[in-house]
Write a protein that holds these residues in place. Structure first.
Motif, mmCIF file in Angstrom:
data_model
loop_
_atom_site.group_PDB
_atom_site.id
_atom_site.type_symbol
_atom_site.label_atom_id
_atom_site.label_comp_id
_atom_site.label_asym_id
_atom_site.label_seq_id
_atom_site.Cartn_x
_atom_site.Cartn_y
_atom_site.Cartn_z
ATOM 1 N N ALA A 98 9.917 6.511 2.887
ATOM 2 C CA ALA A 98 8.774 6.514 1.972
ATOM 3 C C ALA A 98 7.499 6.364 2.777
ATOM 4 O O ALA A 98 7.468 5.663 3.794
ATOM 5 C CB ALA A 98 8.894 5.374 0.964
ATOM 6 N N LEU A 99 6.480 7.037 2.328
ATOM 7 C CA LEU A 99 5.141 6.857 2.886
ATOM 8 C C LEU A 99 4.373 5.924 1.969
ATOM 9 O O LEU A 99 4.414 6.077 0.745
ATOM 10 C CB LEU A 99 4.402 8.187 2.973
ATOM 11 N N ILE A 100 3.677 4.986 2.572
ATOM 12 C CA ILE A 100 2.813 4.086 1.831
ATOM 13 C C ILE A 100 1.394 4.580 2.053
ATOM 14 O O ILE A 100 0.945 4.727 3.190
ATOM 15 C CB ILE A 100 2.959 2.624 2.330
ATOM 16 N N VAL A 101 0.701 4.829 0.949
ATOM 17 C CA VAL A 101 -0.617 5.450 1.003
ATOM 18 C C VAL A 101 -1.651 4.499 0.399
ATOM 19 O O VAL A 101 -1.429 3.936 -0.682
ATOM 20 C CB VAL A 101 -0.620 6.780 0.209
ATOM 21 N N LEU A 102 -2.747 4.332 1.089
ATOM 22 C CA LEU A 102 -3.865 3.549 0.573
ATOM 23 C C LEU A 102 -4.549 4.362 -0.527
ATOM 24 O O LEU A 102 -4.972 5.494 -0.295
ATOM 25 C CB LEU A 102 -4.851 3.248 1.704
#
Length: 151
Positions: A98-102
């Motif tokens: 998973a990518l965590i995006v601001l």
């Protein structure tokens, strides 16, 4: 050969160090929350994401960067996601990652918190020390970090 235990003076220094850093951490995180509504964990994650390329990181990379267990990070990210501070998306080419995006809201919260947080760091840490003590504190922190990481 058995290791030598700390003597009375060394233990006194240890206790002063631990109790002072814990009191400092408590005050700084309390002020961060009171001034901005962000927890220290929120700020740590938002800082890491704000510095990452395209303000996004793989969750495993973020866990390593902030020094948290993956399960702790996952629970914390869930709370941040519900508040709109971050979003989770699939990582390209990796069905499990998973990518965590601001998010824009997370970026705004981080920017709004930065100046009040840095003022508290100045007030409670920097201003409490002479320039020489501040330099020594940096050297001590670097030596401890190197020792703990096995370098």
């Amino acid at each position: 050969m058995p290791r030598k235990l700390p003597d009375r003076d060394e233990l006194h220094i240890w206790r002063e160090f631990i109790e002072s850093t814990e009191a400092l951490r408590t005050r700084v995180t309390g002020r961060l929350h009171d001034d901005t509504g962000l927890s220290a964990g929120d700020y740590t994650v938002l800082l890491a994401l704000s510095e990452a390329p395209e303000t996004r990181m793989r969750s495993s990379e973020l866990a390593g960067h902030v020094g948290w267990e993956r399960s702790r990070l996952s629970h914390h990210l869930g709370r941040m996601e519900r508040r709109g501070l971050i979003a989770r998306t699939g990582a390209p080419g990796d069905n499990r990652g998973a990518l965590i995006v601001l998010t824009a809201e997370g970026g705004a919260a981080f920017r709004a918190a930065t100046v009040p947080h840095l003022r508290v760091v100045r007030e409670l840490f920097v201003d409490a020390l002479t320039p020489e003590q501040l330099t020594a504190a940096g050297e001590i922190a670097a030596a401890l970090r190197a020792h703990l990481s096995g370098r």
